[in-house]
Design an enzyme around this catalytic site. Structure first.
Site, PDB file in Angstrom:
ATOM      1  N   GLY A  62       0.811  -1.215   0.000  1.00 40.41           N
ATOM      2  CA  GLY A  62       0.000   0.000   0.000  1.00 40.41           C
ATOM      3  C   GLY A  62       0.843   1.264   0.000  1.00 40.41           C
TER       4      GLY A  62
ATOM      5  N   LYS B 151       3.262   4.209  -1.209  1.00 40.81           N
ATOM      6  CA  LYS B 151       3.482   4.886  -2.488  1.00 40.81           C
ATOM      7  C   LYS B 151       4.972   5.151  -2.661  1.00 40.81           C
ATOM      8  CE  LYS B 151      -0.815   7.479  -3.102  1.00 40.81           C
ATOM      9  NZ  LYS B 151      -1.369   8.852  -3.042  1.00 40.81           N
TER      10      LYS B 151
ATOM     11  N   PRO C 237       7.798   6.920  -4.952  1.00 41.61           N
ATOM     12  CA  PRO C 237       7.979   7.885  -6.044  1.00 41.61           C
ATOM     13  C   PRO C 237       8.686   7.244  -7.237  1.00 41.61           C
ATOM     14  CG  PRO C 237       8.564   8.883  -3.944  1.00 41.61           C
ATOM     15  CD  PRO C 237       8.371   7.412  -3.686  1.00 41.61           C
TER      16      PRO C 237
ATOM     17  N   LEU D 125      10.425   8.439  -9.561  1.00 42.42           N
ATOM     18  CA  LEU D 125      11.755   8.963  -9.876  1.00 42.42           C
ATOM     19  C   LEU D 125      12.512   9.203  -8.578  1.00 42.42           C
ATOM     20  CD1 LEU D 125      13.685   9.997 -12.049  1.00 42.42           C
ATOM     21  CD2 LEU D 125      12.506  12.170 -11.993  1.00 42.42           C
TER      22      LEU D 125
ATOM     23  N   LEU E 142      16.663   9.720  -6.655  1.00 41.67           N
ATOM     24  CA  LEU E 142      18.065  10.099  -6.840  1.00 41.67           C
ATOM     25  C   LEU E 142      18.943   8.901  -6.511  1.00 41.67           C
ATOM     26  CD1 LEU E 142      20.184  12.464  -7.290  1.00 41.67           C
ATOM     27  CD2 LEU E 142      20.282  12.582  -4.785  1.00 41.67           C
TER      28      LEU E 142
ATOM     29  N   TYR F 101      28.041   1.648  -0.941  1.00 37.36           N
ATOM     30  CA  TYR F 101      28.444   2.874  -1.644  1.00 37.36           C
ATOM     31  C   TYR F 101      29.361   3.742  -0.778  1.00 37.36           C
ATOM     32  CZ  TYR F 101      24.403   1.645  -4.614  1.00 37.36           C
ATOM     33  OH  TYR F 101      23.493   0.999  -5.410  1.00 37.36           O
TER      34      TYR F 101
END
Length: 316
Positions: A10, A12, A14, A16, A18, A49
């Protein structure tokens, strides 16, 4: 174009985000701050990273300055291969949370299906240059990931660089508590991944596309490697829409209903990469871009080719 995809939980996510792979620690704090100011709400991170502390400084500044609320951000990180043994997973997640200065992650992924010998070295190699595996099985690693959800450290869990048989193995696990919400894989016009994407979608698993621009700054690039950003055919499509090649390469996965995470530390590029909601590639151009597939991988992880869980011997 929707700005989010909905996970089976459920939540959300995004569409797009970074990316922060290869973002130098000295530049990534500013990159995160610029991105949030420009409207990015999804940041893709990983312990390996070696810059999560600096990403966290950028997040902290924007959260403390009330530029953005925590619940409006979607923060992703990944469990590295040296922490696959069940008793190491929680500590690895806590290290990431401490570095990012957060009390939970929106999504935590198993970065690769391959477990490596635990220790400080992220790529423990033997004398022949092959990675030294651990004794773990990623299905057991998954059980430890599920515990992170129950303990409130992460909202959702997923995988990365898993082939369809490996995803299937988790889905078929007896007593499975939470299925993977996401599979993050390399996708671009030279590696279109139709079969794996179709498989994931059929199971209700959202796909995130990494290296959408072909990671031109990868350390192991060779002069003869193909270049998406310099491909005259893709440049011609971009010119038609009055957009840059990068913008076309970012829009391409979005129109396939994939999440996409281009990396940049340059403020102008971070802005340019976000200007992709105001145009639409025609079905013809989408099919043309798909036709450029050549099964070319940026991230083949060749040092792990002999690992029992190496994902890329299978067709998909």
């Amino acid at each position: 174009m929707a700005s989010h995809l909905v996970l089976y939980t459920g939540a959300k996510m995004p569409i797009l985000g970074l990316g922060t792979w290869k973002s130098p620690p000295g530049k990534v704090t500013e990159a995160v701050k610029v991105a949030i100011d420009l409207g990015y709400r999804h940041i893709d991170c990983a312990h390996v990273y070696q810059n999560e502390n600096e990403v966290g400084l950028g997040l902290q500044e924007k959260l403390q300055g009330q530029v953005v609320k925590r619940e409006d951000l979607f923060i992703v990180s990944k469990l590295w291969c040296t922490d696959h043994e069940k008793n190491l997973v929680k500590g690895a997640c806590q290290t990431t949370l401490r570095d990012l200065k957060l009390d939970y992650l929106d999504l935590y992924l198993i970065h690769w299906p391959t477990g490596f010998k635990p220790g400080k070295d992220p790529f423990p190699l033997d004398g022949d240059g092959n990675v030294v595996p651990d004794e773990s099985d990623f299905v057991e690693t998954w059980e430890a990931m599920e515990e992170l959800v129950d303990e409130g450290l992460v909202k959702a869990i997923g995988v990365s660089n898993f082939n369809h048989l490996q995803v299937e193995k988790i889905l078929n696990k007896p007593g499975l508590k939470y299925k993977p919400a996401v599979n993050q894989i390399e996708v671009h016009p030279y590696l279109t991944q139709e079969k794996l994407i179709e498989y994931c979608k059929s199971k209700g698993i959202v796909v995130t596309a990494y290296s959408p621009l072909g990671s031109p700054d990868r350390p192991w690039a060779k002069p003869e490697d193909p270049s998406l950003l310099e491909d005259p055919r893709i440049k011609a499509i971009a010119a038609k829409y009055n957009k840059t090649t990068a913008q076309v390469l970012i829009r391409f996965p979005m129109q396939r209903n994939l999440i996409v995470i281009p990396k940049s530390v340059t403020p102008e590029r971070i802005a340019e990469n976000f200007q992709v909601f105001d145009f639409e590639l025609s079905p013809e151009d989408m099919n043309t871009l798909l036709s450029y597939n050549r099964n070319w991988r940026v991230c083949a992880l060749m040092s792990c080719a002999s690992h029992k869980d190496y994902p890329f011997h299978e067709e998909y």
